[in-house]
Design a protein around this motif. Structure first.
Motif, PDB file in Angstrom:
ATOM      1  N   ALA A 108       0.801  -1.223   0.000  1.00 57.26           N
ATOM      2  CA  ALA A 108       0.000   0.000   0.000  1.00 57.26           C
ATOM      3  C   ALA A 108       0.837   1.279   0.000  1.00 57.26           C
ATOM      4  O   ALA A 108       0.419   2.298  -0.554  1.00 57.26           O
ATOM      5  CB  ALA A 108      -0.953  -0.017   1.194  1.00 57.26           C
ATOM      6  N   ALA A 109       2.019   1.260   0.574  1.00 55.45           N
ATOM      7  CA  ALA A 109       2.865   2.457   0.609  1.00 55.45           C
ATOM      8  C   ALA A 109       3.276   2.909  -0.790  1.00 55.45           C
ATOM      9  O   ALA A 109       3.539   4.090  -1.006  1.00 55.45           O
ATOM     10  CB  ALA A 109       4.111   2.184   1.451  1.00 55.45           C
ATOM     11  N   PHE A 110       3.309   1.988  -1.757  1.00 50.56           N
ATOM     12  CA  PHE A 110       3.750   2.305  -3.111  1.00 50.56           C
ATOM     13  C   PHE A 110       2.608   2.608  -4.066  1.00 50.56           C
ATOM     14  O   PHE A 110       2.835   3.124  -5.158  1.00 50.56           O
ATOM     15  CB  PHE A 110       4.586   1.156  -3.689  1.00 50.56           C
ATOM     16  N   PRO A 112      -0.903   4.222  -3.343  1.00 54.79           N
ATOM     17  CA  PRO A 112      -1.992   4.755  -2.523  1.00 54.79           C
ATOM     18  C   PRO A 112      -3.299   4.928  -3.296  1.00 54.79           C
ATOM     19  O   PRO A 112      -4.361   4.986  -2.693  1.00 54.79           O
ATOM     20  CB  PRO A 112      -1.452   6.109  -2.058  1.00 54.79           C
ATOM     21  N   GLY A 113      -3.217   4.965  -4.622  1.00 60.07           N
ATOM     22  CA  GLY A 113      -4.400   5.225  -5.440  1.00 60.07           C
ATOM     23  C   GLY A 113      -5.209   3.996  -5.757  1.00 60.07           C
ATOM     24  O   GLY A 113      -5.373   3.620  -6.921  1.00 60.07           O
ATOM     25  N   THR A 114      -5.703   3.339  -4.719  1.00 62.49           N
ATOM     26  CA  THR A 114      -6.574   2.179  -4.887  1.00 62.49           C
ATOM     27  C   THR A 114      -7.632   2.199  -3.791  1.00 62.49           C
ATOM     28  O   THR A 114      -7.405   2.766  -2.724  1.00 62.49           O
ATOM     29  CB  THR A 114      -5.772   0.856  -4.868  1.00 62.49           C
ATOM     30  N   GLY A 115      -8.751   1.595  -4.062  1.00 63.44           N
ATOM     31  CA  GLY A 115      -9.840   1.599  -3.099  1.00 63.44           C
ATOM     32  C   GLY A 115      -9.691   0.602  -1.972  1.00 63.44           C
ATOM     33  O   GLY A 115     -10.358   0.697  -0.957  1.00 63.44           O
ATOM     34  N   TRP A 116      -8.831  -0.420  -2.160  1.00 59.70           N
ATOM     35  CA  TRP A 116      -8.664  -1.464  -1.145  1.00 59.70           C
ATOM     36  C   TRP A 116      -7.190  -1.680  -0.812  1.00 59.70           C
ATOM     37  O   TRP A 116      -6.648  -2.768  -1.059  1.00 59.70           O
ATOM     38  CB  TRP A 116      -9.276  -2.779  -1.626  1.00 59.70           C
ATOM     39  N   PRO A 117      -6.514  -0.684  -0.252  1.00 63.01           N
ATOM     40  CA  PRO A 117      -5.100  -0.890   0.090  1.00 63.01           C
ATOM     41  C   PRO A 117      -4.964  -1.981   1.144  1.00 63.01           C
ATOM     42  O   PRO A 117      -5.779  -2.069   2.054  1.00 63.01           O
ATOM     43  CB  PRO A 117      -4.663   0.473   0.640  1.00 63.01           C
ATOM     44  N   GLU A 118      -3.968  -2.802   0.977  1.00 64.08           N
ATOM     45  CA  GLU A 118      -3.750  -3.922   1.899  1.00 64.08           C
ATOM     46  C   GLU A 118      -2.265  -3.992   2.232  1.00 64.08           C
ATOM     47  O   GLU A 118      -1.453  -4.331   1.382  1.00 64.08           O
ATOM     48  CB  GLU A 118      -4.206  -5.225   1.239  1.00 64.08           C
ATOM     49  N   PRO A 119      -1.870  -3.658   3.446  1.00 62.01           N
ATOM     50  CA  PRO A 119      -0.464  -3.747   3.826  1.00 62.01           C
ATOM     51  C   PRO A 119       0.078  -5.177   3.676  1.00 62.01           C
ATOM     52  O   PRO A 119      -0.662  -6.146   3.791  1.00 62.01           O
ATOM     53  CB  PRO A 119      -0.471  -3.321   5.300  1.00 62.01           C
ATOM     54  N   GLY A 120       1.368  -5.260   3.420  1.00 62.76           N
ATOM     55  CA  GLY A 120       2.019  -6.567   3.346  1.00 62.76           C
ATOM     56  C   GLY A 120       2.086  -7.146   1.949  1.00 62.76           C
ATOM     57  O   GLY A 120       2.349  -8.329   1.771  1.00 62.76           O
ATOM     58  N   GLY A 121       1.878  -6.324   0.937  1.00 65.57           N
ATOM     59  CA  GLY A 121       1.877  -6.802  -0.438  1.00 65.57           C
ATOM     60  C   GLY A 121       3.259  -6.855  -1.068  1.00 65.57           C
ATOM     61  O   GLY A 121       4.289  -6.728  -0.406  1.00 65.57           O
ATOM     62  N   LEU A 123       6.511  -5.827  -3.325  1.00 64.01           N
ATOM     63  CA  LEU A 123       7.279  -4.633  -3.645  1.00 64.01           C
ATOM     64  C   LEU A 123       7.155  -4.395  -5.151  1.00 64.01           C
ATOM     65  O   LEU A 123       6.937  -5.354  -5.918  1.00 64.01           O
ATOM     66  CB  LEU A 123       8.744  -4.815  -3.262  1.00 64.01           C
ATOM     67  N   PRO A 124       7.308  -3.163  -5.617  1.00 64.28           N
ATOM     68  CA  PRO A 124       7.185  -2.912  -7.055  1.00 64.28           C
ATOM     69  C   PRO A 124       8.086  -3.803  -7.912  1.00 64.28           C
ATOM     70  O   PRO A 124       7.655  -4.338  -8.937  1.00 64.28           O
ATOM     71  CB  PRO A 124       7.553  -1.431  -7.185  1.00 64.28           C
ATOM     72  N   ARG A 125       9.336  -4.000  -7.516  1.00 63.82           N
ATOM     73  CA  ARG A 125      10.231  -4.829  -8.340  1.00 63.82           C
ATOM     74  C   ARG A 125       9.760  -6.283  -8.378  1.00 63.82           C
ATOM     75  O   ARG A 125       9.937  -6.980  -9.367  1.00 63.82           O
ATOM     76  CB  ARG A 125      11.671  -4.707  -7.863  1.00 63.82           C
ATOM     77  N   GLU A 126       9.150  -6.768  -7.287  1.00 59.33           N
ATOM     78  CA  GLU A 126       8.604  -8.122  -7.270  1.00 59.33           C
ATOM     79  C   GLU A 126       7.402  -8.225  -8.208  1.00 59.33           C
ATOM     80  O   GLU A 126       7.255  -9.205  -8.938  1.00 59.33           O
ATOM     81  CB  GLU A 126       8.179  -8.513  -5.852  1.00 59.33           C
ATOM     82  N   ALA A 127       6.566  -7.204  -8.190  1.00 61.60           N
ATOM     83  CA  ALA A 127       5.397  -7.175  -9.073  1.00 61.60           C
ATOM     84  C   ALA A 127       5.833  -7.215 -10.533  1.00 61.60           C
ATOM     85  O   ALA A 127       5.274  -7.979 -11.340  1.00 61.60           O
ATOM     86  CB  ALA A 127       4.566  -5.924  -8.797  1.00 61.60           C
ATOM     87  N   THR A 157       0.545   5.653  -8.439  1.00 62.70           N
ATOM     88  CA  THR A 157      -0.189   4.405  -8.682  1.00 62.70           C
ATOM     89  C   THR A 157      -0.429   4.226 -10.178  1.00 62.70           C
ATOM     90  O   THR A 157      -0.222   3.134 -10.721  1.00 62.70           O
ATOM     91  CB  THR A 157      -1.521   4.408  -7.915  1.00 62.70           C
ATOM     92  N   SER A 158      -0.828   5.285 -10.837  1.00 57.33           N
ATOM     93  CA  SER A 158      -1.055   5.225 -12.283  1.00 57.33           C
ATOM     94  C   SER A 158       0.230   4.906 -13.028  1.00 57.33           C
ATOM     95  O   SER A 158       0.222   4.125 -13.995  1.00 57.33           O
ATOM     96  CB  SER A 158      -1.621   6.556 -12.784  1.00 57.33           C
ATOM     97  N   LEU A 159       1.339   5.471 -12.579  1.00 53.65           N
ATOM     98  CA  LEU A 159       2.627   5.174 -13.219  1.00 53.65           C
ATOM     99  C   LEU A 159       3.018   3.710 -13.021  1.00 53.65           C
ATOM    100  O   LEU A 159       3.562   3.073 -13.924  1.00 53.65           O
ATOM    101  CB  LEU A 159       3.717   6.102 -12.684  1.00 53.65           C
ATOM    102  N   MET A 160       2.724   3.162 -11.854  1.00 52.85           N
ATOM    103  CA  MET A 160       3.015   1.742 -11.610  1.00 52.85           C
ATOM    104  C   MET A 160       2.156   0.865 -12.513  1.00 52.85           C
ATOM    105  O   MET A 160       2.651  -0.122 -13.085  1.00 52.85           O
ATOM    106  CB  MET A 160       2.784   1.397 -10.134  1.00 52.85           C
ATOM    107  N   ALA A 161       0.884   1.217 -12.657  1.00 52.07           N
ATOM    108  CA  ALA A 161       0.000   0.448 -13.543  1.00 52.07           C
ATOM    109  C   ALA A 161       0.510   0.503 -14.980  1.00 52.07           C
ATOM    110  O   ALA A 161       0.536  -0.519 -15.676  1.00 52.07           O
ATOM    111  CB  ALA A 161      -1.428   0.985 -13.455  1.00 52.07           C
ATOM    112  N   LEU A 162       0.926   1.672 -15.414  1.00 45.25           N
ATOM    113  CA  LEU A 162       1.485   1.814 -16.759  1.00 45.25           C
ATOM    114  C   LEU A 162       2.723   0.944 -16.922  1.00 45.25           C
ATOM    115  O   LEU A 162       2.879   0.246 -17.927  1.00 45.25           O
ATOM    116  CB  LEU A 162       1.821   3.280 -17.032  1.00 45.25           C
ATOM    117  N   ARG A 163       3.580   0.961 -15.917  1.00 50.89           N
ATOM    118  CA  ARG A 163       4.811   0.173 -15.996  1.00 50.89           C
ATOM    119  C   ARG A 163       4.516  -1.316 -16.078  1.00 50.89           C
ATOM    120  O   ARG A 163       5.199  -2.072 -16.783  1.00 50.89           O
ATOM    121  CB  ARG A 163       5.687   0.491 -14.785  1.00 50.89           C
TER     122      ARG A 163
END
Length: 192
Positions: A108-110, A112-121, A123-127, A157-163
């Protein structure tokens, strides 16, 4: 008419029949696996965990014999092994695989632009590693869901989705699997 496997990356199972007496964003995989060409055994969910997984979803996962890889599984087995097993199950007896990526699977720290943030997910590089490994085998389609710009900060968040989309496309191009599914299309596309 062709058989489709689904790899769904999310923190939430999204496989209960109804949520608040409605068919909504937490129910798509219950209904998708009712389609004649999408067997529940070919649904693989990666990253499931946290306290926001409704009990009804757990029963449906067990009853339908879907495949779940939790965050703990990723931690213990490693990303490469989890994706290897996920691809094996998603492709088993299928003609193509579809990737559904829920942005809230990422810590969730990476995002924030989502309706259901869930801690413990993830990392961006893992995704991005998961997406690259899944996409290199070829996809018949993909989606990014639950990006909510009103909740976002500086469009991160949008940039991560694009990536995620760019990395999936790049993986297919670099592995020669872009458009791999075209050979199984047996119906002409008719625009709405």
């Amino acid at each position: 008419s062709k058989r489709i496997g689904i790899i769904h990356v999310d923190r939430h199972a999204d496989i209960q029949e109804k949520d608040l007496d409605e068919r909504m964003h937490t129910t798509p995989y219950f209904h998708a696996t009712n389609l004649p060409n999408v067997r529940p055994e070919n649904l693989v969910q990666i990253g499931i965990g946290g306290w926001q997984v409704p009990r009804a979803a757990v029963g449906n996962m067990v009853d339908r014999r879907t495949n779940i890889f939790t965050m703990d599984d990723i931690e213990v087995l490693g990303i490469e092994k989890v994706v290897e097993m996920a691809l094996e199950r998603a492709w088993d007896g299928c003609d193509a695989v579809y990737l559904s990526y829920d942005i809230d699977s990422i810590e969730a720290a990476f995002v924030p632009g989502t309706g259901w943030p869930e801690p413990g997910g993830l990392l961006p590089r893992e995704a991005l590693k998961i997406v690259g490994l899944v996409a290199k085998e070829g996809l018949c389609g993909m989606e990014i869901v639950e990006v909510s710009p009103p909740y976002d900060h500086a469009d991160i968040t949008s940039l991560m989705a694009l990536r995620i989309v760019v990395d999936a496309l790049g993986s297919m191009v670099s592995h020669g699997t872009m458009g791999k599914h075209k050979g199984i299309i047996d119906k002409e596309f008719t625009p709405f």
